[in-house]
Design an enzyme around this catalytic site. Sequence first.
Site, PDB file in Angstrom:
ATOM      1  N   GLY A   1       0.724  -1.257   0.060  1.00 13.06           N
ATOM      2  CA  GLY A   1       0.165  -0.028   0.028  1.00 13.06           C
ATOM      3  C   GLY A   1       0.608   1.195  -0.058  1.00 13.06           C
TER       4      GLY A   1
ATOM      5  CB  ILE B   1      -1.379   5.022   6.887  1.00 12.50           C
ATOM      6  CG1 ILE B   1      -2.385   5.591   6.996  1.00 12.50           C
ATOM      7  CG2 ILE B   1      -0.617   4.647   8.083  1.00 12.50           C
ATOM      8  CD1 ILE B   1      -3.511   5.141   7.564  1.00 12.50           C
TER       9      ILE B   1
ATOM     10  CB  SER C   1     -11.330   0.085   9.132  1.00 12.64           C
ATOM     11  OG  SER C   1     -12.252   1.232   9.119  1.00 12.64           O
TER      12      SER C   1
ATOM     13  CE1 TYR D   1     -12.208   0.090   3.752  1.00 14.56           C
ATOM     14  CE2 TYR D   1     -13.393   1.315   5.392  1.00 14.56           C
ATOM     15  CZ  TYR D   1     -12.166   1.161   4.754  1.00 14.56           C
ATOM     16  OH  TYR D   1     -10.895   1.494   5.292  1.00 14.56           O
TER      17      TYR D   1
HETATM   18  N1  NAP Z   1      -7.157   6.620   6.313  1.00 10.67           N
HETATM   19  C1  NAP Z   1      -8.011   6.146   7.069  1.00 10.67           C
HETATM   20  O1  NAP Z   1      -8.690   6.818   7.744  1.00 10.67           O
HETATM   21  C2  NAP Z   1      -8.063   4.638   7.482  1.00 10.67           C
HETATM   22  C3  NAP Z   1      -8.953   4.245   8.581  1.00 10.67           C
HETATM   23  C4  NAP Z   1      -9.101   3.097   8.910  1.00 10.67           C
HETATM   24  C5  NAP Z   1      -8.542   2.026   8.120  1.00 10.67           C
HETATM   25  N2  NAP Z   1      -7.822   2.376   7.208  1.00 10.67           N
HETATM   26  C6  NAP Z   1      -7.194   1.317   6.324  1.00 10.67           C
HETATM   27  O2  NAP Z   1      -5.785   1.551   6.029  1.00 10.67           O
HETATM   28  C7  NAP Z   1      -5.410   1.125   4.840  1.00 10.67           C
HETATM   29  C8  NAP Z   1      -4.382   2.267   4.312  1.00 10.67           C
HETATM   30  O3  NAP Z   1      -5.335   3.332   3.838  1.00 10.67           O
HETATM   31  P1  NAP Z   1      -4.607   5.053   3.645  1.00 10.67           P
HETATM   32  O4  NAP Z   1      -5.466   5.501   4.357  1.00 10.67           O
HETATM   33  O5  NAP Z   1      -3.303   5.008   3.580  1.00 10.67           O
HETATM   34  O6  NAP Z   1      -5.308   5.005   2.175  1.00 10.67           O
HETATM   35  P2  NAP Z   1      -4.390   5.236   0.705  1.00 10.67           P
HETATM   36  O7  NAP Z   1      -3.869   6.391   0.602  1.00 10.67           O
HETATM   37  O8  NAP Z   1      -5.512   5.171  -0.551  1.00 10.67           O
HETATM   38  O9  NAP Z   1      -3.460   3.847   0.545  1.00 10.67           O
HETATM   39  C9  NAP Z   1      -3.968   2.682   0.092  1.00 10.67           C
HETATM   40  C10 NAP Z   1      -2.909   2.164  -0.563  1.00 10.67           C
HETATM   41  O10 NAP Z   1      -3.654   0.882  -1.262  1.00 10.67           O
HETATM   42  C11 NAP Z   1      -3.466   0.520  -2.493  1.00 10.67           C
HETATM   43  N3  NAP Z   1      -4.313  -0.133  -3.335  1.00 10.67           N
HETATM   44  C12 NAP Z   1      -5.578  -0.036  -3.719  1.00 10.67           C
HETATM   45  N4  NAP Z   1      -5.931  -0.897  -4.316  1.00 10.67           N
HETATM   46  C13 NAP Z   1      -5.015  -1.819  -4.735  1.00 10.67           C
HETATM   47  C14 NAP Z   1      -5.041  -2.793  -5.361  1.00 10.67           C
HETATM   48  N5  NAP Z   1      -6.003  -3.338  -6.191  1.00 10.67           N
HETATM   49  N6  NAP Z   1      -3.706  -3.295  -5.780  1.00 10.67           N
HETATM   50  C15 NAP Z   1      -2.611  -2.785  -4.950  1.00 10.67           C
HETATM   51  N7  NAP Z   1      -2.742  -1.907  -4.088  1.00 10.67           N
HETATM   52  C16 NAP Z   1      -3.952  -1.233  -4.047  1.00 10.67           C
HETATM   53  C17 NAP Z   1      -3.391   2.104  -3.113  1.00 10.67           C
HETATM   54  O11 NAP Z   1      -2.718   2.021  -4.214  1.00 10.67           O
HETATM   55  P3  NAP Z   1      -3.210   2.939  -5.687  1.00 10.67           P
HETATM   56  O12 NAP Z   1      -3.081   4.556  -5.138  1.00 10.67           O
HETATM   57  O13 NAP Z   1      -2.384   2.478  -6.722  1.00 10.67           O
HETATM   58  O14 NAP Z   1      -4.561   2.654  -5.750  1.00 10.67           O
HETATM   59  C18 NAP Z   1      -2.773   2.783  -2.198  1.00 10.67           C
HETATM   60  O15 NAP Z   1      -1.456   3.099  -2.213  1.00 10.67           O
HETATM   61  C19 NAP Z   1      -6.583   0.698   4.159  1.00 10.67           C
HETATM   62  O16 NAP Z   1      -6.441  -0.686   4.201  1.00 10.67           O
HETATM   63  C20 NAP Z   1      -7.690   1.284   4.951  1.00 10.67           C
HETATM   64  O17 NAP Z   1      -8.669   0.172   5.031  1.00 10.67           O
HETATM   65  C21 NAP Z   1      -7.601   3.710   6.630  1.00 10.67           C
END
Ligand code: NAP
Length: 324
Positions: free
Chosen positions: A29, A35, A161, A188
């Site tokens: 990710g 993150i 999450s 989700y």
């Molecule tokens: N941010 C929050 O408030 C929050 C809260 C609770 C849980 N989470 C969890 O934390 C994790 C990280 O999220 P984040 O907030 O850092 O979001 P983010 O910035 O969107 O990062 C998620 C990463 O996952 C990658 N990804 C998505 N689809 C993919 C695929 N098919 N194959 C490979 N990589 C893929 C994305 O790559 P691309 O850019 O190429 O799409 C992105 O780099 C997630 O699992 C999310 O459910 C986040």
Amino acid sequence: MSVKQLLRSEVVLEKYGKSLAGKTILITGISEQSIAGELAIQLSTADPRLLILSARTESKVAPIIEKIKESKPDVETRFLGIELADLSSVRRAIEHGLSDVPKIDHVVFVAGVMACPFDKTKDGFEMQFGVNYVANFLLVKLLLPKVQAAGPGSSIIITSSAIMRQGKVHLDDLDFSDGKIYDPWAAYGQSNAARTMFAKRLGEKLKVQGIRVFSIDPGSVNTGLQRHCPPEFLEMVKAWEKPGSLVDADGNKFDMQPWATRSEGAATMITGMIDTTISVDDNGSFLCQNAVANDHMHSHVRNEENITRLWEISEELIGEKYDI
Ligand SMILES: NC(=O)c1ccc[n+]([C@@H]2O[C@H](COP(=O)([O-])OP(=O)(O)OC[C@H]3O[C@@H](n4cnc5c(N)ncnc54)[C@H](OP(=O)(O)O)[C@@H]3O)[C@@H](O)[C@H]2O)c1
């Protein structure tokens, strides 16, 4: 750290980071907004030997590798390309991209997608379930021999999450009747309930081997994750922010996590990896704000029959059985 508290990654690393020196760590990710990208930069300060940084495109990882090279030139970095919406990509990456890596000390699954419009992965799974959960179920299976080779004290961290608290796995209708009754937030929630249920059973199975397994809630962090959110999302969040406005799957009220920085979001992942006050005896726990928070798991997620069914269904979906 048994008391819930919002900590920065720097604070957790200062306390426990020494144990990461010389280690090999894989993170999914990675991007500049995510993150996981922040986690990689934070972990690089603890002098690991090798950081394996995964994303579906190399351009997402390049700026993070650049930053690490500038500040920590001795830390080896490597891009690992994986498209999580395609299990053949997962298999290819592990078979060809890591054949020269005999052991991995810590694996942190962070990649994910939130509330996207209905879509299917290449293998035909509903997109959020497929990317957030099924791909990780396969990845863990394929990576397990390398983590086992690293031995006790190694870790498998599965990002989940707070929406897990409202999510249920629709064990008889995983794809929302092929999208006909699709609700992006329920999907989700389903994918995150599955992540936590998986970590719970995996943690119980790997306890005897001393491999740490936790699912974690990073908190509310402004990242690329909100890209699919509708224009009214901000209004929705304002409503969620009111104390006691959220209700879990058992009907109990809970509060939204306070907004956190990316460093604070990554901190609970680091806690899961190396905080020695949380031991393998806590394996399978859900961590939130740097502490065990199993009271966040509702009855569907805790239910052993549900967990067993999910595990069996998942083995069918990936066409492979775990040997643990
Ligand atoms: N941010 C929050 O408030 C929050 C809260 C609770 C849980 N989470 C969890 O934390 C994790 C990280 O999220 P984040 O907030 O850092 O979001 P983010 O910035 O969107 O990062 C998620 C990463 O996952 C990658 N990804 C998505 N689809 C993919 C695929 N098919 N194959 C490979 N990589 C893929 C994305 O790559 P691309 O850019 O190429 O799409 C992105 O780099 C997630 O699992 C999310 O459910 C986040």
